[in-house]
Design a protein around this motif. Structure first.
Motif, short mmCIF file in Angstrom:
data_model
loop_
_atom_site.label_atom_id
_atom_site.label_comp_id
_atom_site.label_asym_id
_atom_site.label_seq_id
_atom_site.Cartn_x
_atom_site.Cartn_y
_atom_site.Cartn_z
N PRO A 37 0.83 -1.22 0.00
CA PRO A 37 0.00 0.00 0.00
C PRO A 37 0.86 1.27 0.00
N ALA A 38 1.97 1.24 0.77
CA ALA A 38 2.86 2.41 0.83
C ALA A 38 3.52 2.65 -0.53
N MET A 39 3.71 1.60 -1.28
CA MET A 39 4.31 1.72 -2.61
C MET A 39 3.34 2.30 -3.64
N GLY A 40 2.08 2.36 -3.25
CA GLY A 40 1.07 2.86 -4.17
C GLY A 40 0.55 1.79 -5.11
N LEU A 41 0.65 0.53 -4.69
CA LEU A 41 0.19 -0.59 -5.53
C LEU A 41 -1.21 -1.03 -5.11
N ASP A 42 -1.87 -1.73 -6.04
CA ASP A 42 -3.24 -2.16 -5.76
C ASP A 42 -3.30 -3.48 -5.01
N SER A 43 -2.21 -4.24 -5.07
CA SER A 43 -2.23 -5.54 -4.41
C SER A 43 -0.80 -5.99 -4.16
N GLU A 51 6.66 -4.06 -15.98
CA GLU A 51 5.38 -3.47 -15.60
C GLU A 51 5.58 -2.19 -14.79
N PRO A 52 4.65 -1.24 -14.93
CA PRO A 52 4.78 0.02 -14.18
C PRO A 52 4.80 -0.20 -12.66
N GLU A 53 4.12 -1.25 -12.20
CA GLU A 53 4.09 -1.54 -10.76
C GLU A 53 5.49 -1.88 -10.25
N TYR A 54 6.29 -2.52 -11.11
CA TYR A 54 7.66 -2.86 -10.73
C TYR A 54 8.46 -1.58 -10.49
#
Ligand SMILES: [Mg+2]
Length: 399
Positions: A37-43, A51-54
């Protein structure tokens, strides 16, 4: 090219090592599982490198790692050193963009048959065909106005960059993985193990033309090779099914395998009629019961037994030769630390830059199991080996 003594990646990065599951080895930094959550990810799903999440997670690691030592010092620029123009170049671009940092990237792949060349593409991504060109690159980066100080984060790709340099020493890492697959297959299939069959499947299906099917995922590839080796399907049949679009993805394959194995378990006469089929089936069934639930749960590295063998086969190749072994033999048989990357990284570290290394390998391929740790096995980044390369210390000293 020469050896420069024995060292480990710990000398450069301490424990700032981030593996495939985005769980830093340095336990002061929380990993993806807790900090998403602190990273701004959805899961807590583990993203892949493109991937942008990486990139989001990586920005968070870089920022937090800097704050461990210097909480008042924000990261203001990024250097990235890797070995693949596509994967590392794009990981750099995503990371620089997500962090809002100006950045420079060096992609090394030694090619001694061509004249030395360092070219720069869009977004400050430079391609060098000598690892020693890191010195020229750093000179250019400094000239371009990089600060190269406590505000600089330096991300170094581990495999085929910091260790086992591409174009020079990289086949040792691939050999270790393939040997890991062979040992896993031998252990699981027992008497039904057929080395030639595993090799044939691996040689064919590792090719990029099959990436849509394998997702270029080593765990998937290993499972498929094992299934072929066990006789669940023969290689020409599988290749044909892929080519005509009947078998499209690994998820489809393992789902199909699940059905076949369940039917075989009921001793469907069709199966028991296949000669040579049943002996390997028990082993495949046993490993399927471990792998399939992890695939369904979205684990990108679901074949843990294979990865544990890969760790063993890799760690055996660290420091396995005497220090005075011929260079050619070292580069062919031993995982070596890339001296040019080492000198560059240590030079940057002395200027106060933050250094961290990232690997696509999962924990099981990088860290010893508890039982092996008790026998003295170390994580790869703490295992000593020879540093080999062309010293660029003189050029760096003049910078
Ligand atoms: Mg790499």
């Amino acid at each position: 090219m020469q050896t420069h003594g024995t060292t480990s990646l710990h000398e450069i990065f301490s424990d700032l090592v981030i593996l495939r599951n985005l769980q830093p080895f340095d336990r002061r930094l929380p990993g993806l599982a807790d900090a998403w959550p602190a990273m701004g990810l959805d899961s807590a799903r583990i993203p892949r490198k493109h991937e942008p999440e990486y990139a989001k997670a990586s920005v968070w690691f870089v920022t937090q790692a800097r704050a461990l030592e210097l909480p008042e010092t924000p990261v203001r620029e990024l250097l990235f050193i890797g070995d693949t123009a596509m994967a590392d170049g794009n990981a750099f671009r995503n990371l620089a963009r997500a962090g809002g940092w100006p950045g420079w990237c060096f992609i090394g792949a030694e090619k001694l048959s061509a004249p030395a060349s360092l070219t720069t593409e869009a977004d400050n991504v430079s391609l060098g065909n000598r690892w020693a060109l890191l010195a020229d690159w750093l000179t250019a980066v400094k000239k371009a106005g990089a600060r190269l100080d406590e505000h600089t984060a330096v991300v170094v790709d581990m495999d085929k960059t910091a260790i086992a340099a591409r174009g020079r020493n990289a086949s040792v890492i691939d050999d270790a993985r393939v040997q890991g697959l062979h040992r896993t297959a031998a252990g699981l299939l027992g008497e039904a193990f057929d080395l030639a069959r595993v090799q044939a499947a691996h040689n064919e299906l590792k090719e990029p033309v099959y990436h849509p099917f394998t997702a270029d995922n080593q765990d998937y590839l290993a499972y498929i090779c094992l299934a072929v080796s066990a006789g669940l399907i023969d290689l020409p049949t599988l290749v044909e099914q892929i080519k005509v679009g009947q078998m499209r993805s690994f998820e489809q394959f393992i789902g199909w395998a699940d059905g076949e194995l369940a039917r075989a378990a009921l001793r469907n006469p069709v199966f028991s009629e296949k000669p040579g089929f049943l002996p390997g089936l028990d082993g495949l069934q046993a490993i399927h019961r471990e792998v399939y639930p992890l695939v369904l749960a979205g684990d990108p590295t679901p074949f843990k037994a294979f990865r544990r063998q890969e760790y063993l086969c890799t760690v055996e190749r660290f420091g396995c030769l005497p220090e005075d072994a011929p260079i050619a033999q070292m580069l062919a048989e031993q995982v070596c630390i890339t001296q040019e990357v080492r000198e560059t990284a240590l030079w940057l570290k002395r200027r106060g830059c933050l250094l961290l290394t990232m690997s696509d390998k999962p924990d099981e391929a990088t860290l010893p199991s508890a039982a092996l740790a008790a026998q003295g096995y170390q994580p790869l980044h703490r295992t000593a080996s020879a540093a080999v390369g062309v010293s660029i210390a003189g050029q760096l000293a003049d910078l």
